[in-house]
Motif scaffolding. Structure first.
Motif, short mmCIF file in Angstrom:
data_model
loop_
_atom_site.label_atom_id
_atom_site.label_comp_id
_atom_site.label_asym_id
_atom_site.label_seq_id
_atom_site.Cartn_x
_atom_site.Cartn_y
_atom_site.Cartn_z
N LEU A 241 0.83 -1.21 0.00
CA LEU A 241 0.00 0.00 0.00
C LEU A 241 0.86 1.26 0.00
CD1 LEU A 241 -2.78 -1.13 2.51
CD2 LEU A 241 -3.01 -0.84 0.02
N VAL A 242 1.93 1.24 0.77
CA VAL A 242 2.86 2.39 0.82
C VAL A 242 3.42 2.66 -0.58
CG1 VAL A 242 5.15 3.11 1.64
CG2 VAL A 242 3.46 2.20 3.26
N LEU B 157 3.63 5.39 -6.01
CA LEU B 157 3.47 5.27 -7.45
C LEU B 157 2.30 6.10 -7.97
CD1 LEU B 157 4.10 1.44 -7.94
CD2 LEU B 157 5.51 3.30 -8.82
N SER B 158 1.21 6.10 -7.22
CA SER B 158 0.03 6.85 -7.62
C SER B 158 0.34 8.33 -7.77
CB SER B 158 -1.10 6.67 -6.60
OG SER B 158 -1.47 5.33 -6.51
N VAL B 159 1.07 8.85 -6.81
CA VAL B 159 1.43 10.27 -6.85
C VAL B 159 2.43 10.54 -7.97
CG1 VAL B 159 2.57 12.13 -5.56
CG2 VAL B 159 0.84 10.71 -4.44
N SER B 160 3.45 9.72 -8.07
CA SER B 160 4.48 9.98 -9.09
C SER B 160 3.97 9.82 -10.52
CB SER B 160 5.71 9.10 -8.85
OG SER B 160 5.42 7.74 -9.09
N HIS B 161 2.92 9.00 -10.71
CA HIS B 161 2.36 8.79 -12.05
C HIS B 161 1.04 9.52 -12.25
CE1 HIS B 161 5.31 5.83 -13.44
NE2 HIS B 161 5.31 5.40 -12.19
N ASP C 51 4.83 12.34 2.68
CA ASP C 51 4.63 13.40 1.68
C ASP C 51 3.72 12.91 0.55
OD1 ASP C 51 6.28 15.02 3.18
OD2 ASP C 51 8.01 14.86 1.82
N ALA C 52 3.97 11.68 0.08
CA ALA C 52 3.15 11.12 -0.99
C ALA C 52 1.70 10.92 -0.53
CB ALA C 52 3.74 9.80 -1.48
N PHE C 53 1.53 10.44 0.70
CA PHE C 53 0.18 10.21 1.23
C PHE C 53 -0.57 11.54 1.34
CE2 PHE C 53 -2.97 9.27 4.55
CZ PHE C 53 -3.55 8.12 4.02
#
Length: 141
Positions: free
Chosen positions: A28-29, A34-38, A75-77
């Motif tokens: 999940l982490v 990946l969700s944020v970077s893509h 940060d991504a979350f």
């Protein structure tokens, strides 16, 4: 799984392998990162039905299950949530049944095995531990 997906017609360059995770929490982490970077706004996780409820509960509590010093994740979350992104969990067995009803009997047979029943009990205990705050966190490997 990548090779199997390719056999079903997905171009190799469209397949992204995530190879850092070692368990559901780290999966999940890494998926958040990946969700944020893509720039993925809507993410669907295909998961076995016995693992579905525990994974949803992990998702709901994810920041408390991750080492707070992992700034890349936090940060991504934060960015994932700021963007209003969504993550849903889809049961693999439901997809199989849509693909072909012939899987119904096979699924029934599998669900009646001792191994499956033991797995269900372990998942139930995991949910109790999550709800009780005693779940083994990612940073306590």
């Amino acid at each position: 799984y990548a090779a199997e997906i390719e056999r079903y017609g997905v171009a190799k360059e469209r397949i992204l392998l995530e190879e850092k995770s070692i368990n559901t929490i780290t999966e999940l982490v890494e998926l958040v990162k990946l969700s944020v970077s893509h720039n993925w706004a809507h993410v669907a996780v295909i998961i076995n039905d016995f693992h579905h409820d525990r994974t949803k509960k992990m998702w709901a509590r994810l920041p408390s299950l991750v080492d707070p010093a992992d700034r890349e994740f936090t940060d991504a979350f934060d960015e994932f949530n700021r963007r209003g992104n969504h993550m849903i969990f889809v049961k693999a067995e439901e997809i199989l049944l849509v693909r072909s009803p012939r899987y119904a009997r096979l699924l029934t047979d599998v669900r009646n095995t001792e191994a499956y029943k033991a797995r269900e009990k372990a998942e139930e205990q995991g949910i109790k531990d999550l709800e009780g705050g005693t779940y083994k966190k990612e940073d306590q490997k």
